[in-house]
Design an enzyme around this catalytic site. Structure first.
Site, PDB file in Angstrom:
ATOM      1  N   ASN A 152     -20.083  -9.824  14.794  1.00 23.64           N
ATOM      2  CA  ASN A 152     -20.693  -9.619  13.471  1.00 23.64           C
ATOM      3  C   ASN A 152     -22.096 -10.205  13.415  1.00 23.64           C
ATOM      4  OD1 ASN A 152     -19.026  -8.256  11.311  1.00 23.64           O
ATOM      5  ND2 ASN A 152     -17.492  -9.601  12.241  1.00 23.64           N
ATOM      6  N   ARG A 164     -12.678 -33.636   7.171  1.00 25.49           N
ATOM      7  CA  ARG A 164     -13.406 -32.424   6.760  1.00 25.49           C
ATOM      8  C   ARG A 164     -14.631 -32.800   5.940  1.00 25.49           C
ATOM      9  NH1 ARG A 164     -10.581 -27.518   7.695  1.00 25.49           N
ATOM     10  NH2 ARG A 164      -8.424 -27.954   8.210  1.00 25.49           N
ATOM     11  N   LEU A 220     -13.805 -24.850   4.347  1.00 25.86           N
ATOM     12  CA  LEU A 220     -14.871 -25.706   3.832  1.00 25.86           C
ATOM     13  C   LEU A 220     -14.420 -26.435   2.566  1.00 25.86           C
ATOM     14  CD1 LEU A 220     -17.650 -23.050   4.412  1.00 25.86           C
ATOM     15  CD2 LEU A 220     -17.518 -25.262   5.605  1.00 25.86           C
ATOM     16  N   ASN A 268     -18.888 -14.612   2.932  1.00 27.95           N
ATOM     17  CA  ASN A 268     -18.011 -14.557   4.111  1.00 27.95           C
ATOM     18  C   ASN A 268     -17.555 -13.122   4.318  1.00 27.95           C
ATOM     19  OD1 ASN A 268     -16.051 -15.448   6.126  1.00 27.95           O
ATOM     20  ND2 ASN A 268     -14.479 -15.130   4.559  1.00 27.95           N
ATOM     21  N   HIS A 297     -14.182 -11.240   5.530  1.00 25.48           N
ATOM     22  CA  HIS A 297     -12.760 -11.506   5.779  1.00 25.48           C
ATOM     23  C   HIS A 297     -12.100 -10.202   6.228  1.00 25.48           C
ATOM     24  CE1 HIS A 297      -8.841 -13.366   5.301  1.00 25.48           C
ATOM     25  NE2 HIS A 297      -8.457 -12.241   4.736  1.00 25.48           N
ATOM     26  N   LEU A 334      -9.710 -20.676  -1.024  1.00 27.86           N
ATOM     27  CA  LEU A 334      -9.852 -19.871   0.188  1.00 27.86           C
ATOM     28  C   LEU A 334      -9.657 -18.371  -0.058  1.00 27.86           C
ATOM     29  CD1 LEU A 334     -10.192 -20.422   3.272  1.00 27.86           C
ATOM     30  CD2 LEU A 334      -7.713 -20.282   3.429  1.00 27.86           C
ATOM     31  N   ASP A 335     -10.638 -17.581   0.370  1.00 23.08           N
ATOM     32  CA  ASP A 335     -10.552 -16.115   0.313  1.00 23.08           C
ATOM     33  C   ASP A 335     -10.320 -15.567  -1.091  1.00 23.08           C
ATOM     34  OD1 ASP A 335     -10.940 -16.071   3.084  1.00 23.08           O
ATOM     35  OD2 ASP A 335      -8.794 -16.144   3.495  1.00 23.08           O
TER      36      ASP A 335
HETATM   37  N1  NHR Z   1     -13.856 -22.206   2.745  1.00 23.28           N
HETATM   38  C1  NHR Z   1     -13.632 -22.068   1.436  1.00 23.28           C
HETATM   39  N2  NHR Z   1     -13.648 -23.176   0.702  1.00 23.28           N
HETATM   40  N3  NHR Z   1     -13.394 -20.877   0.837  1.00 23.28           N
HETATM   41  C2  NHR Z   1     -13.365 -19.757   1.596  1.00 23.28           C
HETATM   42  O1  NHR Z   1     -13.147 -18.610   0.996  1.00 23.28           O
HETATM   43  C3  NHR Z   1     -13.576 -19.837   3.002  1.00 23.28           C
HETATM   44  C4  NHR Z   1     -13.818 -21.118   3.547  1.00 23.28           C
HETATM   45  C5  NHR Z   1     -14.022 -21.265   4.928  1.00 23.28           C
HETATM   46  C6  NHR Z   1     -13.928 -20.175   5.758  1.00 23.28           C
HETATM   47  C7  NHR Z   1     -13.401 -17.781   6.168  1.00 23.28           C
HETATM   48  C8  NHR Z   1     -11.889 -17.503   6.172  1.00 23.28           C
HETATM   49  C9  NHR Z   1     -11.527 -16.071   6.449  1.00 23.28           C
HETATM   50  O2  NHR Z   1     -12.330 -15.164   6.301  1.00 23.28           O
HETATM   51  C10 NHR Z   1     -13.648 -18.908   5.224  1.00 23.28           C
HETATM   52  C11 NHR Z   1     -13.492 -18.730   3.844  1.00 23.28           C
HETATM   53  C12 NHR Z   1     -10.631 -20.258   8.432  1.00 23.28           C
HETATM   54  C13 NHR Z   1      -9.356 -20.464   7.958  1.00 23.28           C
HETATM   55  C14 NHR Z   1      -8.470 -21.548   8.549  1.00 23.28           C
HETATM   56  O3  NHR Z   1      -7.338 -21.718   8.144  1.00 23.28           O
HETATM   57  C15 NHR Z   1      -8.921 -19.698   6.908  1.00 23.28           C
HETATM   58  C16 NHR Z   1      -9.744 -18.737   6.346  1.00 23.28           C
HETATM   59  C17 NHR Z   1     -11.042 -18.533   6.820  1.00 23.28           C
HETATM   60  C18 NHR Z   1     -11.470 -19.288   7.884  1.00 23.28           C
HETATM   61  N4  NHR Z   1      -8.981 -22.341   9.518  1.00 23.28           N
HETATM   62  C19 NHR Z   1      -8.292 -23.450  10.181  1.00 23.28           C
HETATM   63  C20 NHR Z   1      -8.671 -24.800   9.534  1.00 23.28           C
HETATM   64  O4  NHR Z   1      -7.856 -25.719   9.663  1.00 23.28           O
HETATM   65  C21 NHR Z   1      -8.669 -23.566  11.622  1.00 23.28           C
HETATM   66  C22 NHR Z   1      -8.318 -22.328  12.412  1.00 23.28           C
HETATM   67  C23 NHR Z   1      -9.016 -22.291  13.769  1.00 23.28           C
HETATM   68  O5  NHR Z   1      -9.832 -23.174  14.092  1.00 23.28           O
HETATM   69  O6  NHR Z   1      -8.763 -21.330  14.515  1.00 23.28           O
HETATM   70  O7  NHR Z   1      -9.776 -24.944   8.989  1.00 23.28           O
HETATM   71  O8  NHR Z   1     -10.341 -15.795   6.781  1.00 23.28           O
HETATM   72  C1  GAR Z   2     -14.099 -10.931  12.456  1.00 27.25           C
HETATM   73  O1  GAR Z   2     -13.084  -9.941  12.464  1.00 27.25           O
HETATM   74  C2  GAR Z   2     -14.120 -11.635  11.108  1.00 27.25           C
HETATM   75  O2  GAR Z   2     -13.862 -10.797  10.032  1.00 27.25           O
HETATM   76  C3  GAR Z   2     -13.005 -12.612  11.289  1.00 27.25           C
HETATM   77  O3  GAR Z   2     -13.080 -13.053  12.616  1.00 27.25           O
HETATM   78  C4  GAR Z   2     -13.726 -12.062  13.410  1.00 27.25           C
HETATM   79  C5  GAR Z   2     -14.947 -12.660  14.037  1.00 27.25           C
HETATM   80  O4  GAR Z   2     -15.445 -11.836  15.052  1.00 27.25           O
HETATM   81  N1  GAR Z   2     -13.114 -13.723  10.397  1.00 27.25           N
HETATM   82  C6  GAR Z   2     -12.080 -14.480  10.092  1.00 27.25           C
HETATM   83  O5  GAR Z   2     -10.963 -14.230  10.468  1.00 27.25           O
HETATM   84  C7  GAR Z   2     -12.412 -15.668   9.251  1.00 27.25           C
HETATM   85  N2  GAR Z   2     -11.225 -16.446   9.133  1.00 27.25           N
HETATM   86  P1  GAR Z   2     -16.912 -12.013  15.580  1.00 27.25           P
HETATM   87  O6  GAR Z   2     -17.069 -13.461  15.997  1.00 27.25           O
HETATM   88  O7  GAR Z   2     -16.994 -11.098  16.752  1.00 27.25           O
HETATM   89  O8  GAR Z   2     -17.833 -11.640  14.477  1.00 27.25           O
END
Ligand code: NHR
Ligand code: GAR
Length: 217
Positions: A14, A64, A92, A106, A108, A143-144
């Site tokens: 992306n 965090r 975050l 973001n 998703h 989240l999301d």
């Molecule tokens: N933070 C907030 N406060 N709100 C959102 O909407 C966020 C965010 C941070 C990231 C992206 C999100 C997605 O698109 C995003 C949206 C990571 C996790 C997660 O559980 C969930 C959703 C998203 C990104 N992460 C684990 C953690 O403990 C770690 C997982 C890993 O490292 O592989 O942070 O889906």
């Molecule tokens: C993408 O599919 C994005 O939507 C997703 O991870 C992939 C990243 O690919 N994001 C999440 O799942 C956030 N939790 P990329 O690194 O090749 O862009």
């Protein structure tokens, strides 16, 4: 020109789509790419494009809150208009999110509000939905759950696995994300906590849909 900082954790496909769009249109300028993982492949893509990179390894922080405080310092240093999560995988804190509220987005990989969280493609297959896709949304502390900017849909095919579905959604993400970011940068759409809802200025593009006959791109 509006400027952006992009946060990544991995592959960076992306990110590459966002870089290509910036190069082609000059609708926004990418000031820096920040990764929480030192080995993220996306860092090499940024370097190859001549974009400044930074790494902030979350495993070196006790909490965090401590990671996010340092991340905010780093982001603030680039003085960008927009902060963009492109496959950024750390949740975050509210403190970080509220600092950039209304200019933090973001992508998703699901049609929100369906399937928040992780493993979205597997969730979609298990739920038996016929349409799946991707969503660009404003990031809020929950989240999301932030306001939706734009979405793109693909049809789920009978023989889809999480992998084949993910690949098809990803192709669409690469078209959706630059278009949504450019629209925000141009002020075609904005959101503030005070207004509560999205404000749309002028006509938006029709949502992206991919036909069943299109299994690949
Ligand atoms: N933070 C907030 N406060 N709100 C959102 O909407 C966020 C965010 C941070 C990231 C992206 C999100 C997605 O698109 C995003 C949206 C990571 C996790 C997660 O559980 C969930 C959703 C998203 C990104 N992460 C684990 C953690 O403990 C770690 C997982 C890993 O490292 O592989 O942070 O889906
Ligand atoms: C993408 O599919 C994005 O939507 C997703 O991870 C992939 C990243 O690919 N994001 C999440 O799942 C956030 N939790 P990329 O690194 O090749 O862009």
């Amino acid at each position: 020109m509006p400027s952006v900082v992009i946060l990544i954790s991995g592959r960076g496909s992306n990110l590459q789509a966002l870089i290509d769009h910036a190069t082609e249109t000059s609708e926004y300028q990418i000031r820096a790419v920040i990764s929480n993982r030192p080995k993220a492949a996306g860092l090499d893509l940024a370097r190859a494009a001549g974009i400044e990179t930074a790494v902030l390894d979350h495993t070196l922080f006790d909490s965090r809150e401590a990671f996010d405080a340092e991340l905010a310092q780093l982001v603030d240093g680039f003085q960008a208009n927009w902060v963009v999560l492109a496959g950024f995988m750390r949740v975050l804190t509210a403190g970080f999110v509220n600092r950039y509220l209304g200019r933090l987005i973001n992508i998703h990989p699901s049609l929100l509000p369906a399937f928040p969280g992780l493993k979205t493609h597997q969730q979609a297959i298990e739920a038996g939905v016929r349409l799946h896709g991707a969503t660009v949304h404003f990031v809020t502390p929950e989240l999301d759950h932030g306001p939706i900017v734009d979405q793109a849909a693909v049809q789920v095919l009978p023989d889809d696995t999480a992998e084949t579905l993910a690949a098809r959604v990803l192709q669409l993400e690469h078209r959706l994300f630059p278009r949504a970011l450019a629209g925000l940068c141009a002020g075609r759409l904005n959101w503030t906590e005070a207004s509560g809802s999205l404000r749309v200025n002028g006509a938006l593009d029709a949502p992206l849909l991919i036909d069943i006959s299109n299994k690949g791109h």
